[in-house]
Design a protein around this motif. Structure first.
Motif, PDB file in Angstrom:
ATOM      1  N   ILE A 459      -2.780  -5.426  -3.746  1.00 22.95           N
ATOM      2  CA  ILE A 459      -3.438  -5.119  -5.017  1.00 22.95           C
ATOM      3  C   ILE A 459      -4.237  -6.351  -5.416  1.00 22.95           C
ATOM      4  O   ILE A 459      -3.728  -7.472  -5.338  1.00 22.95           O
ATOM      5  N   PRO A 460      -5.464  -6.190  -5.874  1.00 25.04           N
ATOM      6  CA  PRO A 460      -6.237  -7.355  -6.328  1.00 25.04           C
ATOM      7  C   PRO A 460      -5.562  -8.044  -7.509  1.00 25.04           C
ATOM      8  O   PRO A 460      -4.779  -7.429  -8.248  1.00 25.04           O
ATOM      9  N   GLN A 461      -5.871  -9.305  -7.695  1.00 24.52           N
ATOM     10  CA  GLN A 461      -5.352 -10.051  -8.843  1.00 24.52           C
ATOM     11  C   GLN A 461      -5.862  -9.455 -10.151  1.00 24.52           C
ATOM     12  O   GLN A 461      -6.921  -8.827 -10.201  1.00 24.52           O
ATOM     13  N   PHE A 462      -5.072  -9.682 -11.203  1.00 17.94           N
ATOM     14  CA  PHE A 462      -5.467  -9.391 -12.578  1.00 17.94           C
ATOM     15  C   PHE A 462      -5.759  -7.896 -12.804  1.00 17.94           C
ATOM     16  O   PHE A 462      -6.635  -7.536 -13.573  1.00 17.94           O
ATOM     17  N   THR A 463      -5.023  -7.058 -12.107  1.00 16.96           N
ATOM     18  CA  THR A 463      -5.093  -5.617 -12.342  1.00 16.96           C
ATOM     19  C   THR A 463      -3.685  -5.103 -12.591  1.00 16.96           C
ATOM     20  O   THR A 463      -2.711  -5.646 -12.058  1.00 16.96           O
ATOM     21  N   ARG A 464      -3.579  -4.083 -13.399  1.00 17.81           N
ATOM     22  CA  ARG A 464      -2.295  -3.430 -13.654  1.00 17.81           C
ATOM     23  C   ARG A 464      -2.226  -2.210 -12.758  1.00 17.81           C
ATOM     24  O   ARG A 464      -2.966  -1.239 -12.973  1.00 17.81           O
ATOM     25  N   ALA A 465      -1.367  -2.248 -11.760  1.00 22.61           N
ATOM     26  CA  ALA A 465      -1.374  -1.175 -10.760  1.00 22.61           C
ATOM     27  C   ALA A 465      -0.052  -1.163 -10.006  1.00 22.61           C
ATOM     28  O   ALA A 465       0.773  -2.071 -10.122  1.00 22.61           O
ATOM     29  N   THR A 466       0.119  -0.117  -9.202  1.00 22.11           N
ATOM     30  CA  THR A 466       1.297   0.047  -8.344  1.00 22.11           C
ATOM     31  C   THR A 466       0.848   0.043  -6.892  1.00 22.11           C
ATOM     32  O   THR A 466      -0.093   0.743  -6.525  1.00 22.11           O
ATOM     33  N   LEU A 467       1.533  -0.745  -6.087  1.00 23.34           N
ATOM     34  CA  LEU A 467       1.265  -0.781  -4.647  1.00 23.34           C
ATOM     35  C   LEU A 467       2.301   0.082  -3.942  1.00 23.34           C
ATOM     36  O   LEU A 467       3.504  -0.024  -4.219  1.00 23.34           O
ATOM     37  N   ARG A 468       1.842   0.927  -3.025  1.00 25.90           N
ATOM     38  CA  ARG A 468       2.745   1.793  -2.279  1.00 25.90           C
ATOM     39  C   ARG A 468       2.538   1.597  -0.783  1.00 25.90           C
ATOM     40  O   ARG A 468       1.409   1.358  -0.336  1.00 25.90           O
ATOM     41  N   GLY A 469       3.599   1.687  -0.020  1.00 25.53           N
ATOM     42  CA  GLY A 469       3.484   1.534   1.421  1.00 25.53           C
ATOM     43  C   GLY A 469       4.821   1.708   2.097  1.00 25.53           C
ATOM     44  O   GLY A 469       5.787   2.216   1.495  1.00 25.53           O
ATOM     45  N   GLU A 470       4.888   1.278   3.355  1.00 25.19           N
ATOM     46  CA  GLU A 470       6.116   1.362   4.149  1.00 25.19           C
ATOM     47  C   GLU A 470       6.402   0.021   4.792  1.00 25.19           C
ATOM     48  O   GLU A 470       5.485  -0.731   5.129  1.00 25.19           O
ATOM     49  N   VAL A 471       7.685  -0.256   4.956  1.00 23.12           N
ATOM     50  CA  VAL A 471       8.118  -1.447   5.673  1.00 23.12           C
ATOM     51  C   VAL A 471       9.171  -1.040   6.683  1.00 23.12           C
ATOM     52  O   VAL A 471       9.858  -0.020   6.514  1.00 23.12           O
ATOM     53  N   PHE A 472       9.304  -1.836   7.733  1.00 19.35           N
ATOM     54  CA  PHE A 472      10.261  -1.544   8.802  1.00 19.35           C
ATOM     55  C   PHE A 472      11.268  -2.688   8.886  1.00 19.35           C
ATOM     56  O   PHE A 472      10.925  -3.793   9.310  1.00 19.35           O
ATOM     57  N   PRO A 473      12.513  -2.474   8.479  1.00 19.18           N
ATOM     58  CA  PRO A 473      13.536  -3.495   8.685  1.00 19.18           C
ATOM     59  C   PRO A 473      13.651  -3.830  10.174  1.00 19.18           C
ATOM     60  O   PRO A 473      13.452  -2.963  11.030  1.00 19.18           O
ATOM     61  N   VAL A 474      13.966  -5.075  10.490  1.00 16.69           N
ATOM     62  CA  VAL A 474      14.026  -5.498  11.885  1.00 16.69           C
ATOM     63  C   VAL A 474      15.415  -6.032  12.224  1.00 16.69           C
ATOM     64  O   VAL A 474      16.205  -6.390  11.348  1.00 16.69           O
ATOM     65  N   THR A 475      15.683  -6.091  13.516  1.00 16.31           N
ATOM     66  CA  THR A 475      16.864  -6.771  14.037  1.00 16.31           C
ATOM     67  C   THR A 475      16.401  -7.874  14.975  1.00 16.31           C
ATOM     68  O   THR A 475      15.295  -7.827  15.519  1.00 16.31           O
ATOM     69  N   GLY A 476      17.258  -8.877  15.166  1.00 13.48           N
ATOM     70  CA  GLY A 476      16.932  -9.973  16.062  1.00 13.48           C
ATOM     71  C   GLY A 476      16.427 -11.193  15.310  1.00 13.48           C
ATOM     72  O   GLY A 476      16.036 -11.122  14.139  1.00 13.48           O
ATOM     73  N   LEU A 477      16.466 -12.330  16.013  1.00 11.90           N
ATOM     74  CA  LEU A 477      16.039 -13.605  15.442  1.00 11.90           C
ATOM     75  C   LEU A 477      14.917 -14.204  16.281  1.00 11.90           C
ATOM     76  O   LEU A 477      14.968 -14.156  17.516  1.00 11.90           O
TER      77      LEU A 477
END
Length: 508
Positions: A459-477
């Motif tokens: 999201i750009p700076q200085f805006t009132r908004a909601t960011l939506r997306g997906e993330v993938f938890p990982v295993t391993g180091l």
């Protein structure tokens, strides 16, 4: 011996070049991202400083540091002047003191460089990367540390990025330094007509720069097949009303409205101190959130914590983050910002000027070895604002988690380069650990970063908004998570031992 040059006989020109060389390093970082200026800056520093006698190197290093921090960290002025209720002259003075104090690290490093290398040009070239690197490390922990503007951070978008999960940001800094040293050495070798040696140095120096991109997509960690749906809210609450009780309800309503369409997301993230009440005063807000959340959803929010601490044997405040709904856990910030979250020597400084009485500047440091937050079946390691700048701190604490989050309120820095640098630092932590990172901020830049350090949503700076997306938890180091910075720091120490006068003659 290090020969005197025409440049070394012009102290004013030399001083200007050293200041400029430090300032060039700021241009390697976001929002400029001219990473190639890093080695160029180091080569320029050596061109000016290498021939100087040892007793003049403290001044040379201090000038480099003043150029770097005066250009790269001057955003602190905004915090002092606009939000610290401090007059312009006093704000300027405090900013200069801050920058000049940070520059002492470079000054003392250059002084040690001269003392260790004495007059040997060869020893000076060998020692330079080692001394600089160790000074960076000291700067990262002394008096809570200022782990900002490490040269290696700029490589999150550069050719060396593929090595970050292996050697970390200090390892990248080391190779940038070595590249600058090699550039200076090549200049000398060509002048001396040692062409074979020049070719060998060139090949060795360029090897990581050329091979790094091939490592960028290396699979150090394994992402889950099942992503988490994520939403993070950027309220863009003006800093001047953040702690004003008259605007408390408006702030809570803002975040509730921003979340209205996302209560069924797996993970909902509100930024640092999104709830400007302590947890013992926010019971009604928690109850409302719990009724809105879907059965499988977790909301994580920044909130101040107040209560009795068995560890401190007293009542205290913490800057904290907590999970609600289908999650659990509370984390108290460990790396506090001097003057912003606590005031050193407060018995003498409180009340002198407005800057020493900022709202919520009485936090206590959280305990070490805190456990990750629970989000459904996923362990999430949180970091609050400044904490994400500490590479080894993040690497160690992230070992037990599959996902990183960091929350911040960069409203303190206004429309400066500070928030851009902060996001770039967070991206480097994602790259080093091979983990997705969600960054939730009050006024930007809010972003989702993948396990290669790349921004997937923002999201750009200085805006009132909601960011939506997906993330993938990982295993391993990643290798860096297992070893930390110790291998590269050990190498720096070995170089110092190797460069002793008994091993490399004084005349070299």
């Amino acid at each position: 011996m290090t020969p005197e040059t025409k440049l070394s006989r012009h102290p004013r020109l030399s001083a200007l070049l050293l200041l400029a060389a430090g300032a060039l390093q700021t241009l390697t970082f976001s929002p400029f991202s001219w990473w190639w200026l890093g080695p160029a800056s180091i080569a320029l520093i050596l061109l000016v400083a290498l021939p100087l006698p040892a007793h003049k190197l403290f001044r040379a290093g201090w000038l480099v540091g003043f150029g770097l921090f005066g250009s790269g960290a001057s955003w602190v002025y905004i915090s002092i002047s606009q939000y610290g209720n401090t007059s312009v002259p006093v704000s300027i003075l405090l900013t200069v003191v801050f920058v000049a104090g940070l520059a002492l690290f470079h000054g003392l490093a250059f002084l040690c460089w001269g003392k260790l290398a004495k007059h040997s040009a060869v020893r000076r070239l060998i020692l330079f990367p080692a001394v600089w690197l160790l000074a960076d490390w000291v700067r990262g922990w002394l008096l809570t540390g200022f782990p900002w503007l490490y040269l290696g951070t700029a490589q999150v978008d550069g050719p060396l990025a593929g090595f970050a999960p292996i050697v970390g940001v200090h390892g990248l800094t080391f190779w940038i330094l070595l590249t600058g040293v090699s550039a200076y050495g090549l200049y000398w070798l060509v002048r001396q007509q040692h062409h074979k040696a020049a070719l060998a140095v060139t090949a060795l120096t360029l090897a990581p720069w050329l091979s790094g991109p091939a490592l960028k997509d290396a699979a150090w960690t394994i992402p889950s097949d099942a992503p988490l749906s994520v939403a993070t809210m950027q309220g863009n609450v003006p800093q001047l009303i953040k702690w004003d009780p008259a605007y408390l309800k408006d702030q809570i309503v803002t975040y509730l409205e921003l979340t209205q369409q996302d209560w069924e997301r797996d993970l909902i993230l509100w930024p640092e101190t999104a709830i400007p009440l302590t947890q013992d005063q926010a019971g009604a807000i928690f109850e409302h959130i719990e009724t809105e959340l879907a059965p499988g959803s977790t909301l994580i929010t920044g909130i101040p914590w107040y209560g009795f601490s068995d560890r401190l044997e007293n009542f205290t405040f913490h800057n904290s983050i907590m999970a609600l709904g289908n999650g659990d856990g509370m984390y108290h910030k460990q790396k506090l910002v001097p003057f912003g979250e606590y005031v050193p020597l407060q018995q003498w400084l409180r009340g002198l000027i407005g800057f020493f009485d900022l709202p919520m500047s009485e936090f206590s440091r959280g305990p070490e070895h805190q456990v990750p937050l629970q989000v459904g079946d996923t362990l999430v390691m949180p970091f609050i604002c400044y904490e994400v700048a500490y590479p080894d701190f993040v690497a160690v604490n992230a070992r037990g988690a599959g996902l990183l989050i960091t929350i911040s309120n960069d409203g303190w820095f206004g429309d400066s380069i500070g928030p851009h640098q902060h996001l770039q630092i967070a991206r480097m932590r994602a790259l080093e650990t091979g983990r997705y990172l969600i960054r939730g901020t009050n006024n930007g830049a809010t972003a989702i970063v993948n396990h290669h350090g790349e921004i997937t949503e923002s999201i750009p700076q200085f805006t009132r908004a909601t960011l939506r997306g997906e993330v993938f938890p990982v295993t391993g180091l990643t290798p860096y998570m297992q070893s930390g910075s110790w291998p590269i720091l050990t190498l720096a120490a070995i170089l110092i031992v190797f460069s002793r006068e008994r091993i490399i003659p004084r005349s070299a």
